[in-house]
Design a protein around this motif. Structure first.
Motif, mmCIF file in Angstrom:
data_model
loop_
_atom_site.group_PDB
_atom_site.id
_atom_site.type_symbol
_atom_site.label_atom_id
_atom_site.label_comp_id
_atom_site.label_asym_id
_atom_site.label_seq_id
_atom_site.Cartn_x
_atom_site.Cartn_y
_atom_site.Cartn_z
ATOM 1 N N ILE A 193 -12.436 26.958 -61.429
ATOM 2 C CA ILE A 193 -11.021 27.357 -61.429
ATOM 3 C C ILE A 193 -9.906 26.709 -60.206
ATOM 4 C CG2 ILE A 193 -9.010 29.054 -62.793
ATOM 5 C CD1 ILE A 193 -10.737 30.049 -64.916
ATOM 6 N N PRO A 194 -8.966 26.098 -59.736
ATOM 7 C CA PRO A 194 -8.364 26.841 -58.743
ATOM 8 C C PRO A 194 -7.725 27.998 -58.425
ATOM 9 C CG PRO A 194 -7.799 24.185 -59.843
ATOM 10 C CD PRO A 194 -8.113 25.220 -61.121
ATOM 11 N N VAL A 195 -7.885 28.341 -57.090
ATOM 12 C CA VAL A 195 -6.973 28.743 -56.804
ATOM 13 C C VAL A 195 -6.720 28.595 -55.390
ATOM 14 C CG1 VAL A 195 -8.247 31.576 -57.309
ATOM 15 C CG2 VAL A 195 -8.896 30.485 -55.468
ATOM 16 N N ILE A 196 -5.157 29.533 -54.487
ATOM 17 C CA ILE A 196 -4.596 29.002 -53.960
ATOM 18 C C ILE A 196 -5.980 29.788 -52.264
ATOM 19 C CG2 ILE A 196 -2.607 29.622 -52.572
ATOM 20 C CD1 ILE A 196 -1.225 29.756 -55.008
ATOM 21 N N TRP A 197 -5.447 28.826 -51.595
ATOM 22 C CA TRP A 197 -6.651 29.095 -49.870
ATOM 23 C C TRP A 197 -5.181 29.238 -48.663
ATOM 24 C CZ3 TRP A 197 -12.011 29.749 -49.945
ATOM 25 C CH2 TRP A 197 -12.644 29.521 -51.516
ATOM 26 N N ARG A 198 -5.150 29.972 -48.396
ATOM 27 C CA ARG A 198 -4.566 29.939 -47.033
ATOM 28 C C ARG A 198 -5.138 29.759 -45.709
ATOM 29 N NH1 ARG A 198 -1.937 32.203 -50.774
ATOM 30 N NH2 ARG A 198 0.204 32.201 -51.206
ATOM 31 N N HIS A 199 -4.858 29.567 -45.103
ATOM 32 C CA HIS A 199 -5.995 29.396 -43.924
ATOM 33 C C HIS A 199 -4.527 30.439 -42.553
ATOM 34 C CE1 HIS A 199 -7.974 27.892 -39.523
ATOM 35 N NE2 HIS A 199 -6.387 28.066 -39.258
ATOM 36 N N ARG A 200 -5.141 31.497 -41.780
ATOM 37 C CA ARG A 200 -4.245 32.192 -40.933
ATOM 38 C C ARG A 200 -5.309 31.697 -39.256
ATOM 39 N NH1 ARG A 200 -2.502 34.814 -45.518
ATOM 40 N NH2 ARG A 200 -0.725 34.793 -45.207
ATOM 41 N N THR A 201 -4.329 31.516 -38.469
ATOM 42 C CA THR A 201 -5.666 31.124 -37.197
ATOM 43 C C THR A 201 -5.772 32.583 -36.603
ATOM 44 O OG1 THR A 201 -3.167 31.770 -35.702
ATOM 45 C CG2 THR A 201 -3.683 28.921 -37.290
ATOM 46 N N MET A 202 -6.641 32.575 -35.656
ATOM 47 C CA MET A 202 -6.775 34.102 -34.749
ATOM 48 C C MET A 202 -5.187 34.812 -34.775
ATOM 49 S SD MET A 202 -10.324 35.385 -35.100
ATOM 50 C CE MET A 202 -10.283 35.818 -33.574
ATOM 51 N N GLU A 203 -4.918 33.866 -33.651
ATOM 52 C CA GLU A 203 -3.559 34.024 -33.475
ATOM 53 C C GLU A 203 -2.858 35.153 -34.521
ATOM 54 O OE1 GLU A 203 0.556 32.249 -31.230
ATOM 55 O OE2 GLU A 203 -1.448 31.295 -30.668
#
Length: 251
Positions: A193-203
């Protein structure tokens, strides 16, 4: 009666249902690496009041309650909260459970928790800053926030962001674009089942923590022990690449 205000993230995790419970109970990384490390970093919780924010099936809450903490557990999924509540009752553990979006902890009083736990959930929040504001609001002065996230430098969208090259323990991380994509949909490893992935930088993490009034106390990129590394190739690879990042923050 006030009700949870859903967003794209909460709707995606509500759709997971039983699949998430299965993956959480059987996941090697979670049960043999992510969770043991977090419990080690948190340390003694006896007598402390703890908020498990994004509690999922409630594994952390049950373990911390057994260690003498007073637990309040929150998740955006009503099914997850029902599951966690039933499991806690079976083990005769006194844990309060609430269905809430992490950015709106309505009916939960301010400045009451010694510790807020956010295990592998901050990267999933659509309203990241709102979640931090609420975590800070409910923390006592000098209270601590412990968070684990996917390591921004080494994990992301494998097709167009931060990928993999080769196989086995000698495979390499290939950084195609550290800054993008910010968001994508895909099942969890072993899921359907797909979920939403989010990428956040270290900054982005650091600036958001500081904006929320938090001080960074510690940062950890744990490696498996020799015993853990012998469990599988995936675990052994973590001796080379830190896929999980742990923050300790103070209000």
């Amino acid at each position: 009666m006030q009700e949870i205000k859903h967003d794209r993230s909460t709707l995606a995790w509500n759709a997971m249902g039983d699949e998430w419970f299965r993956l959480a109970q059987s996941g090697e990384s979670r049960n043999c690496f992510i969770m043991p490390n977090m419990l080690k970093f948190i340390g003694d919780v006896k007598g402390q009041k703890v908020l498990d924010l994004g509690c999922g099936e409630g594994g952390y809450s049950r373990e911390l309650a057994k260690r003498g903490a007073q637990l309040v557990s929150v998740d955006c999924s009503a099914k997850a909260v029902a599951y966690a509540t039933a499991f806690a009752n079976e083990e005769n553990l006194c844990i309060e459970h609430f269905v809430r979006n992490s950015n709106d902890l309505f009916d939960i009083e301010s400045e009451q928790f010694d510790l807020v736990l956010c295990s592998m959930m901050l990267m999933d929040c659509e309203d990241f800053e709102g979640t931090l504001r609420e975590a800070v609001r409910v923390l006592k002065p000098n209270g601590r926030l412990f968070a684990s996230v996917l390591h921004p430098c080494f994990d992301g969208n494998h097709e167009s962001g931060i990928g993999r090259q080769g196989i086995g323990v000698d495979r390499q991380v290939v950084v195609m674009n550290y800054f993008e994509p910010k968001e994508w949909e895909s099942p969890l490893w072993g899921g359907t089942i797909p979920v939403i992935w989010r990428h956040r930088t270290m900054e982005e993490y650091v600036k958001a923590f500081l904006k929320a009034g938090l001080t960074i106390v510690d940062l950890n990129e744990p490696r498996p022990t020799e015993e853990q590394a012998q469990m599988s190739v995936a675990m052994a690879w973590l001796r080379k690449i830190p896929l999980f990042l742990y923050w300790e923050l103070k209000k």
